[in-house]
Scaffold this active site. Structure first.
Site, PDB file in Angstrom:
ATOM      1  N   HIS A   1      23.557   0.648 -12.213  1.00 35.42           N
ATOM      2  CA  HIS A   1      23.705  -0.733 -11.737  1.00 35.42           C
ATOM      3  C   HIS A   1      22.976  -1.727 -12.645  1.00 35.42           C
ATOM      4  CE1 HIS A   1      25.877   0.083  -7.931  1.00 35.42           C
ATOM      5  NE2 HIS A   1      25.508   1.296  -8.280  1.00 35.42           N
TER       6      HIS A   1
ATOM      7  N   ASN B   1      14.243   5.055   9.011  1.00 34.13           N
ATOM      8  CA  ASN B   1      13.224   4.734   8.018  1.00 34.13           C
ATOM      9  C   ASN B   1      13.938   4.740   6.674  1.00 34.13           C
ATOM     10  OD1 ASN B   1      11.267   4.463   6.145  1.00 34.13           O
ATOM     11  ND2 ASN B   1      10.070   6.247   6.756  1.00 34.13           N
TER      12      ASN B   1
HETATM   13  C1  LIG Z   1      30.170  -1.499  -4.164  1.00 29.38           C
HETATM   14  C2  LIG Z   1      29.118  -0.454  -3.901  1.00 29.38           C
HETATM   15  N1  LIG Z   1      28.484  -0.467  -2.721  1.00 29.38           N
HETATM   16  C3  LIG Z   1      27.525   0.441  -2.437  1.00 29.38           C
HETATM   17  C4  LIG Z   1      27.147   1.402  -3.342  1.00 29.38           C
HETATM   18  C5  LIG Z   1      26.099   2.409  -2.971  1.00 29.38           C
HETATM   19  O1  LIG Z   1      24.925   2.300  -3.699  1.00 29.38           O
HETATM   20  P1  LIG Z   1      23.914   3.559  -3.827  1.00 29.38           P
HETATM   21  O2  LIG Z   1      24.499   4.501  -4.811  1.00 29.38           O
HETATM   22  O3  LIG Z   1      22.644   2.955  -4.289  1.00 29.38           O
HETATM   23  O4  LIG Z   1      23.812   4.159  -2.470  1.00 29.38           O
HETATM   24  C6  LIG Z   1      27.775   1.444  -4.580  1.00 29.38           C
HETATM   25  C7  LIG Z   1      27.372   2.487  -5.562  1.00 29.38           C
HETATM   26  O5  LIG Z   1      27.619   2.463  -6.712  1.00 29.38           O
HETATM   27  C8  LIG Z   1      28.792   0.501  -4.865  1.00 29.38           C
HETATM   28  O6  LIG Z   1      29.442   0.524  -6.044  1.00 29.38           O
END
Ligand SMILES: Cc1ncc(COP(=O)(O)O)c(C=O)c1O
Length: 449
Positions: A227, A295
């Site tokens: 990200h 949590n």
């Molecule tokens: C649009 C979107 N929402 C939520 C998430 C979930 O994030 P995480 O991998 O940190 O749980 C992602 C993951 O890439 C995503 O692309």
């Protein structure tokens, strides 16, 4: 080595070693051009490693000073009043949605059986909390080449059970926030912006450029390594609404009523002097529960990395935009065969990736096989159409979910769409290689260019 040193001098010495370690073993690695061109990756220097070690030496471990610093820094960057760090973007989405189910929201509370408008071309955990809670997702189509919700179909999805719209800004491209916000305001609906792939994107609304994630009632971020910024694992939930913030904190921290941070006591000043629910007068506020919570906190070590990353974010965003523009320019001449991504009007995306839809007989699968063979990492538009995944087996249209409009473009992404990276660690040579290989792959398919 530490015998003659004070604790702060000893820490400084350790951090100096970390700096040297980074420069010897990490910096060198980063400047080498890897054979493989990843779709994304961590971009960091000694600042992240030093913050991480600094936090480790403090050994506070749970949420602490770095967490507070990150929360206020991110809130300021996004342009909201409140931010809560959590352990992932998926947890952020879970909290954002579950916040809407709080009894504290009275008549506007989302109840099981209420409807949430969304899209099926999604990341699964934008949707999962809706289904897990027993609310009904109502799907409408997306537009190509924006890959966001088709706002002309919003009215078709609306019923007297609709309570919210919950959608992501797809791969950094803002959805039409003006239209969606208008629709939500007109119909008294909540708006959750999944901002996990769009940190730094902007949208022009009411004569102001606003960061995505700040327009709806709640925004969410992910800090998983690919990200825009990373903490390893991590996420955040943000809002301008003090009541929503209070609910989010309660749900994040075991469901408790109290607002003390980890390790803090009596921040509210009435720890033993109030009466809650049917509890006896003066029952310790630290152990009063206003929600059935979780949590979902992260550690201070994660936040420590985030603090250093946040400083780099403005530069990351610019680099992502430049990389995107460069790829688009290189591929512009091939628009007969590739539909190139378009930003939403009135927006300035902070691109997560470069989405392409093949057309006029170009095979997506052949094209990505060519790229992967040459070490260029490709990705699908996440689920493409989540309704076609095994997790939907056993769920019934009209009972567990509703498809309000034909999902024509959503389905098309399953066959024709893929994306490649534009992350800030990408070199110009890598961008050129990606463009060259995409063009070569089209030519190899016998397309007359
Ligand atoms: C649009 C979107 N929402 C939520 C998430 C979930 O994030 P995480 O991998 O940190 O749980 C992602 C993951 O890439 C995503 O692309």
């Amino acid at each position: 080595m530490f015998e003659q040193m004070s604790q702060s001098e000893a820490k400084e010495a350790v951090l100096q070693l970390v700096e040297e370690y980074w420069s010897q073993f990490h910096q060198a690695k980063d400047t080498e051009e890897p054979e493989r061109i990843p779709y994304s990756g961590r971009v960091y220097d000694s600042a992240e490693m030093k913050n991480l070690v600094d936090s480790a030496l403090d050994f506070w471990l749970t949420a602490g000073e770095y967490t507070e610093q990150f929360e206020s820094g991110l809130a300021e960057y996004i342009g909201v009043s409140f931010c809560s760090v959590v352990n992932s973007g998926s947890s952020a989405n879970l909290l954002a949605f579950m916040a809407l189910t709080s009894p504290l929201l009275k008549a506007r509370r989302v109840l099981p059986g209420d409807e949430i408008i969304t899209v099926a071309a999604c990341f699964p955990t934008t949707l999962a909390p809706v289904i897990q809670y027993g609310a009904i997702p109502v799907f409408i189509d997306i537009t190509i080449p924006e890959y966001n919700i088709n706002i002309s179909q919003l009215e078709q999805a609306l019923t007297n059970k609709t309570k919210a719209v919950m959608i992501a800004h797809t791969l950094g491209n803002p959805f039409d926030l003006g239209a969606v916000k208008d629709f939500c305001d007109k119909n008294n609906l909540w708006l959750i912006e999944d901002n996990c792939d769009a940190l730094g994107s902007e949208y022009y609304l009411d004569k102001i450029w606003r960061k995505t994630g700040s327009v709806g009632d709640i925004g969410t971020s992910s800090f998983y390594p690919p990200h825009h910024i990373t903490m390893g694992e991590g996420g955040a939930v943000y809002t301008k609404n003090p009541l929503l913030h209070k609910i989010i904190r309660s749900l994040r921290d075991w469901g408790r009523d109290c607002i003390c941070n980890s390790g803090q006591d009596n921040r509210c000043g009435h720890r033993f002097s109030k009466q809650y629910g049917k509890l006896p007068m003066g029952y310790d506020h630290k152990y009063v529960y206003s929600h059935f919570g979780y949590n979902l906190k992260a550690t201070d070590m994660q936040a420590a990395i985030g603090v250093a990353q946040l400083e780099k974010l403005p530069k990351f965003v610019l680099r992502r935009r430049d990389n995107f523009d460069y790829l688009k320019e290189r591929l512009q001449a091939y628009e007969d065969f590739l539909m190139l991504p378009e930003p939403c009007p009135n927006s300035l995306p902070s691109w997560f990736g470069f989405l392409v839809t093949c057309k006029n007989g170009v095979s997506r699968n052949t094209l990505i096989a060519h790229l992967e063979d040459r070490g260029i990492q490709t990705r699908m538009l996440f689920a493409g159409n989540i309704l076609r995944h095994p997790c939907f087996e056993g769920l019934e249209d009209g009972v567990d979910y509703r498809v309000a409009t034909p999902l024509v473009n959503t389905d098309r992404t399953l066959y024709d769409t893929f994306w490649v990276g534009v992350y800030p660690g990408m070199t110009n040579k890598q961008l050129d290689k990606m463009a060259d290989e995409i063009i070569l792959a089209i030519k190899k398919q016998g397309m007359a260019i």
